[in-house]
Design a protein around this motif. Structure first.
Motif, PDB file in Angstrom:
ATOM      1  N   ILE A   9       0.849  -1.186   0.000  1.00  0.00           N
ATOM      2  CA  ILE A   9       0.000   0.000   0.000  1.00  0.00           C
ATOM      3  C   ILE A   9       0.885   1.236   0.000  1.00  0.00           C
ATOM      4  N   GLY A  12      -2.992  -0.871  -3.396  1.00  0.00           N
ATOM      5  CA  GLY A  12      -3.981   0.112  -2.978  1.00  0.00           C
ATOM      6  C   GLY A  12      -3.305   1.411  -2.571  1.00  0.00           C
ATOM      7  N   ARG A  71      -9.726   0.494  -4.805  1.00  0.00           N
ATOM      8  CA  ARG A  71      -8.305   0.396  -4.442  1.00  0.00           C
ATOM      9  C   ARG A  71      -7.751   1.701  -3.886  1.00  0.00           C
ATOM     10  N   LYS A  80      -5.958  -3.280   4.151  1.00  0.00           N
ATOM     11  CA  LYS A  80      -5.165  -4.408   3.654  1.00  0.00           C
ATOM     12  C   LYS A  80      -6.049  -5.638   3.445  1.00  0.00           C
TER      13      LYS A  80
END
Lengths: 290, 698, 216
Positions: free
Chosen positions: B568, B620, B660, B681
């Motif tokens: 991320i 993401g 996302r 997550k």
């Protein structure tokens, strides 16, 4: 006497209207028209009313004449440019149509072909001038006609429009442009309408008050919410509220009758709209004592 | 890993080039005698990157722990937050950076690549600073210090309650670690001959300071019990059992006089008076010294000139003063006038002269170094040279008394002069242009700035602090330091127009909350730097990409974005708390799999930044923007949220999926942030990997 | 200024489906000002297109350039390396798109925006149509408010019956142009002009393949 002569001689006139159907089955429409024969002075035939596509006005006007009622040919500027409008008017003249109601027309986005390109090449005031020109023997381009028309041209006005002043200014323009009679948008608020009539006196033009039959309290609320220039007072809604179905319709007929009775001394006539209940127009007139 | 790439003001080449080209500097750095890059080190503390902050301090302020305590911080006087609700406590932030890294290992030695040797006589502020600069430049530097440790005045003179000696030692150790040789207990003239040094070294710097206190030859001045300032301070610093009489009168109004008076109190004096020529408003010591001295019960008697010391049995018993009616004459020259009719008498066991210092030139007597008729080194202030070709002088020995940071400034110039001499063979004038600071905040901008009250450092209660030489002033804890650093407005490092790309579309003018942009006479946008707060809203909206933001340069942001190709990437305010402070590394770190890209304000976030992260392959993107009432900038629109939503729609169209990208707001604690990231997550795990990663591109 | 709105990415993607190397060209004038066709839009659209194709498993090279105006050949000369691409997507208004199509006659040109109207910049990101380019300006007759552009039916003689509390029958979020005109004329004290019947417009001036020649 025809519609024009009745008005000009000061008789109280009654008009109603017929909405052409979408499709070729006109049996029901003819049934309604026949029911009005002898009850009304003339019968409006709408022009793709509410921007919803239907049978063309001229064809339906012919049906009305065949049944034996004098039609008022409604013409909007939405769907035809100045060529189309003028040629249709000439066609109407040779068919024997005498009365034309000049309108601008609802915008296509309000109808069933929302993506249509709106024409509005000219508009109601200018259309009235065009009709005058045709009556005088020339078209919009100033070219001489081989045979002039002799239309009795009218227009509409919305007495309860908000704001009122621009509407009234345009009303005067329509008179100046040659409107010989007016039919109004549906009116419910009598004191307000009386004020309007007081102001309209200076124009010295016959006004037929629009009477729209209320079929239920729900319909009244709908008009208030969605129809510009129409406002049904709360008292009328309350009066209708306890009734349903046929009882409500009867109450609506009673209300309409009362309104017409009140208007007899004030207006040149009434224009009765009983959308979807055209066969009850005679009941309304009876309720009004006509 | 990721934390390495999240520097809001990493000193990248692009940034360095940019900032050097700027005609206007922030007023703090402009006021700082050494022009320290204050915004950088403050900003690094705000980000929790304390080690890097300390390095940024040291770059110009070579003794961070010491100056973090005793600097008279002219920077704060010019801080534009003074016009809002109070200056940023810059000195305390500097001290914090030093204190929090106190147990850090010292840095590696700098290779001595220049092949030249420099001797520095005197290991005080000036000598140490020049040593730092020259060692960093690759010279072989040796400091000759007559005391047992370096520091000079801040070691022997400044009292421990203001500056603990281990702090000085920490600063000295850091300089020594660069490879500087320090020879302590080595006096010039006694242990080493000056002329030998001048011969043996390629260059010599004399930075011996002013180490001899002066007295006044009034009647009784040689009596037992009459003392001089520096020996008193030295006694206080190095003798744990230092004592002084019950009644002490200090003569002098400078900072040293106050140091003596306050030290006397701590040495056991019951009545301490300070008498000076100057009237209250003219007292040369810093205003806070007066406040703190009075808190400690010291009586200040302004406008009195010493007249006579009464001696009983060879010992001081009292001192009398005459009224001083003025100190300076009409020409501004020191020329005191007295009214002999008005006399003040104070009984005293000790009288201490603290009226000024001179240089100890004994070690240079009979050498080739020339001095003037008053015994002062012949010196050129522009080239910092003495009469000898390879001998330079710097610091108070040549400039006269001043602040520590002023000596540091002069030493930087000396190092430049020496570097130039050793490189080119000739000395030249060191001209340092005074930076032109940007102006004051306009009223409309002040109104638009979010109020954040100043954090003051804790002070030990006066009744308590006079009992010993314990440090009187406390430091910030981590939260206080980060909060205070977050008050910095990054003045003058904001938006800049790239004129040839500007369409004068007014977008910047319309989105700026501070009224900084305007359309100039040349019909392109320009920015009033007095108003700009560097938030970056405009840059992320400009349709022509014609705005550059100093601290938030796209190049830097992109570097940070590119640090991650999986997991991320989060964007957020530099003051947000998705990170955990690690006491071992003296820095905050992000959990594995999270690349936190800090922005000056989340409003700087550009849709392009998010797309770049996604294109890099991260699964993401989290957008963390402070809620409107927490934002350090005033904002009417939460731009980060707006842009996150725009990108979500675009990602839906792209086929990657807007889910996302998640807008999260900001977090009060790292734990809250971890929780939100954890939930995100899990959501991403359900979505599977970024479709760009699983697709084989032909 | 000319206002344009972005085309959907799906539409652009479908248009260039048959190409693997595409040049996207922005325009630094009107469409940049209305935030749809400047350098930022080019970059965002190009990136989005590239990603969308990647998701489909196909690579596409998208070149990016923005010129000052695409409605001038001299500025179009700044478009470099067009021959390295199979097609061009232009984010300019319809005028600029045709300009670049003329500049590169052998390259297929695709529109990246829909040109919508000539508008006023009300505030950041908000534009309103003000002019239809009718070729026969009558703003002096209507209090400086254009009935052609601001009445849904382009009426010339007053509001229609659909006017509703100052709003238009086609949407309650749209002002009735004629109420605006009436109020403005009242404010100006020129309502007497309102009484005059405005003649039908000469739509010949609006509808032909127009050009203007000032060279003589």
């Amino acid at each position: 006497m025809g519609f024009k002569e009745e008005i000009q001689s000061g008789n109280f006139v009654v008009t109603a209207e017929v909405g052409p159907p979408k499709g070729t089955d006109i049996s029901e429409m003819k049934h309604h028209i026949k029911g009005l024969k002898g009850k009304v002075t003339a019968l409006n035939v709408t022009d793709n009313q509410s921007a919803v596509m239907r049978i063309c006005t001229l064809a339906v006007a012919k049906e009305i004449m065949d049944i034996g009622i004098e039609p008022i040919y409604q013409m909007t500027c939405r769907d035809r440019n100045r060529l189309g409008l003028q040629s249709d008017l000439l066609g109407a003249a040779i068919m024997g149509i005498k009365n034309v109601l000049a309108l601008t027309g609802d915008h296509p986005v309000l109808g069933d072909h929302k993506d249509a390109k709106p024409v509005f090449d000219i508009e109601s005031v200018q259309l009235l001038e065009v009709i005058n020109g045709l009556n005088e023997g020339h078209d919009m381009a100033g070219l001489e006609l081989q045979g002039a028309t002799d239309f009795f041209a009218g227009a509409i006005v919305t007495p309860e429009s908000i704001p009122f002043e621009p509407q009234f200014a345009k009303f005067k323009k329509k008179v100046n442009a040659g409107a010989k009679f007016f039919q109004t948008q549906a009116i419910y608020d009598m004191p307000k309408f009386m004020t309007f009539m007081e102001r309209a006196k200076e124009l010295n033009v016959p006004i037929l008050a629009g009477i729209l039959l209320l079929k239920s309290a729900g319909m009244a609320k709908y008009l208030n919410k969605f129809v510009a220039g129409v406002s049904v007072p709360q008292e009328l809604i309350d009066e209708l509220a306890p009734f349903k179905g046929e009882d409500a319709l009867k109450k609506g007929i009673e209300i309409a009758g009362n309104q017409i009775a009140q208007l007899k001394e004030v207006c040149a006539g009434v224009h009765v709209m009983a959308i979807g209940a055209e066969d009850r127009v005679p009941d309304i007139l009876a309720a009004a004592g006509l | 890993m990721a934390s390495e790439a999240t520097n809001v003001n990493s000193q990248s080449e692009a940034f360095e080039t940019w900032i050097k080209d700027q005609p206007l500097k922030p007023p703090c750095a402009g006021a700082c005698p050494v022009n320290a890059d204050i915004q950088s080190f403050v900003s690094l503390v705000a980000q929790g990157r304390f080690k890097e902050s300390l390095e940024a301090v040291r770059e110009r302020c070579t003794l961070p722990g010491s100056l973090g305590r005793i600097c008279h911080h002219p920077c704060e006087g010019e801080c534009r937050r003074n016009d809002v609700e109070g200056a940023v406590n810059i000195r305390a932030i500097k001290r914090f950076a030093s204190d929090v890294c106190a147990d850090e290992p010292v840095s590696d030695a700098v290779p001595k690549t220049r092949g030249k040797k420099v001797a520095i006589i005197g290991g005080g502020v000036a000598g140490l600073t020049a040593a730092y600069d020259l060692a960093k430049d690759g010279f072989d530097v040796t400091i000759y210090e007559q005391n047992d440790a370096c520091g000079g005045a801040i070691y022997t003179g400044v009292p421990k309650y203001r500056l603990p000696k281990d702090v000085v030692a920490q600063d000295v150790a850091a300089i020594e670690s660069l490879g500087v040789t320090i020879k302590t207990n080595t006096a010039i003239g006694r242990d080493v001959a000056f002329d030998d040094l001048a011969k043996d070294y390629d260059a010599v710097l004399i930075a011996i300071g002013l180490t001899v206190s002066r007295g006044i030859p009034i009647p009784g001045h040689d009596a037992d019990g009459v003392l001089l300032a520096l020996p008193v301070l030295k006694e206080a610093n190095f003798n744990d059992n230092a004592a002084i009489g019950k009644r002490v009168v200090v003569i002098g109004g400078g900072n040293v006089a106050f140091d003596v008076a306050r030290s006397a109190k701590r040495m056991g004096a019951e009545e301490v008076s300070l008498c000076c020529l100057e009237c209250e408003d003219e007292i040369p010591a810093f205003s806070w010294e007066l406040v703190e001295a009075r808190e400690e019960g010291i009586i200040i008697n302004p406008s009195w000139g010493p007249r006579e010391i009464r001696v009983e049995d060879g010992k001081v018993s009292a001192i009398s003063f005459k009224r001083c009616s003025r100190v300076f004459d009409e020409k501004g020259m020191f020329n005191p006038a007295y009214d002999e009719n008005e006399i003040l008498g104070i009984e005293a066991d000790n009288v201490v002269f603290a009226i000024g210092q001179g240089a100890d030139m004994n070690g240079f007597t009979g050498t080739s170094l020339e001095v003037d008729e008053r015994g002062r080194i012949k010196w050129d202030a522009l080239t910092l040279k003495t009469n000898l070709p390879n001998v330079f002088a710097s610091g108070e020995v040549v400039t006269g008394p001043g602040s520590a940071v002023a000596a540091m400034r002069n030493a930087h110039h000396a190092a430049t002069a020496i570097e130039r001499f050793l490189t080119t063979g000739t000395a030249g004038a060191v001209v340092v242009p005074e930076p032109l600071a940007i102006g004051r905040l306009p009223r409309h901008t002040i109104d638009a700035i979010v109020r954040k009250e100043k954090n003051h450092v804790p002070m030990v209660d006066p009744a308590e602090r006079v009992k010993s030489f314990m440090e009187a002033e406390g430091g910030f804890d981590i939260d206080m330091a980060i909060y205070e650093a977050g008050r910095c407005m990054n003045c003058g490092r904001g938006a800049e127009i790239i004129a040839e790309k500007c369409a004068a579309c007014l977008t910047c003018v319309r989105v700026c909350p501070f009224g900084a942009p305007y359309i100039s006479e040349s019909r392109v946008a320009d920015f009033n730097w007095d108003s700009c707060q560097s938030c970056g809203i405009c840059a992320a909206e400009c349709p022509g990409m014609a705005i550059h933001v100093g601290f938030n340069d796209d190049t830097l942001i992109n570097e940070r974005i590119d640090a991650a190709t999986s997991g991320i990437t989060a964007f957020g305010c530099q003051l947000g708390k998705p990170e955990i402070y690690n006491p071992l590394s003296k820095a905050t770190s992000t959990p594995p799999g999270l690349n936190f890209v800090k922005l000056m304000c989340a409003s700087r976030l550009d849709m392009r930044h998010i797309l770049r992260a996604i294109e890099n392959g991260v699964d993401g993107v989290a957008v963390m923007a402070c809620p409107d009432d927490k934002c350090r900038y005033r904002k009417d629109v939460n731009w980060a949220e707006v842009r996150a939503n725009r990108v979500k729609r675009l990602l839906d169209e792209i086929g990657i999926g807007g889910e996302r990208v998640e807008f999260m707001g900001s977090f009060a604690t790292p734990e809250e942030a971890q929780q939100a990231i954890g939930a995100f997550k899990a959501k991403l795990a359900e979505l599977g990997p970024n479709p760009l990663n699983k697709v084989m591109v032909k | 200024m000319i206002v344009a709105e972005p085309k959907s990415l799906d539409e652009i993607k479908a248009m260039v489906d048959g190409y693997d190397r595409v040049l996207m060209v922005g325009c630094g004038t009107c469409v940049e000002v209305c935030l749809t066709g400047g350098e930022r839009s080019v970059n965002l659209t190009a990136t989005a297109l590239r990603l969308a194709r990647k998701v489909d498993g196909r690579d596409i090279e998208v070149g990016e350039q923005t010129v000052i105006r695409q409605c001038d050949f001299e500025y179009l000369d700044e478009v470099k390396d067009a021959d390295k691409y199979e097609a061009i997507v232009s984010l300019a208004c319809g005028v600029g798109i045709q300009g670049i199509a003329r500049k590169f006659p052998n390259t297929p040109i695709f529109p990246g925006v829909n040109t919508t109207f000539m508008g006023f910049n009300e505030e950041y990101g908000y534009y309103t149509e003000m002019c239809k380019g009718c070729g026969e300006c009558i703003l002096h007759l209507t209090g400086g408010v254009c009935p052609v552009a601001r009445c849904a039916k382009s009426l010339l003689n007053g509001p229609c019956g659909g006017t509703n509390n100052g709003k238009c029958e086609i949407g309650s979020d749209k002002d009735c142009g004629w109420v605006l005109i009436y109020n403005k004329m009242e404010q100006l004290g020129t309502l007497d002009k309102f009484k005059e019947i405005n003649a039908p417009k000469n739509y010949g001036k609006a509808g032909n393949i127009r050009s203007m020649d000032l060279r003589k």
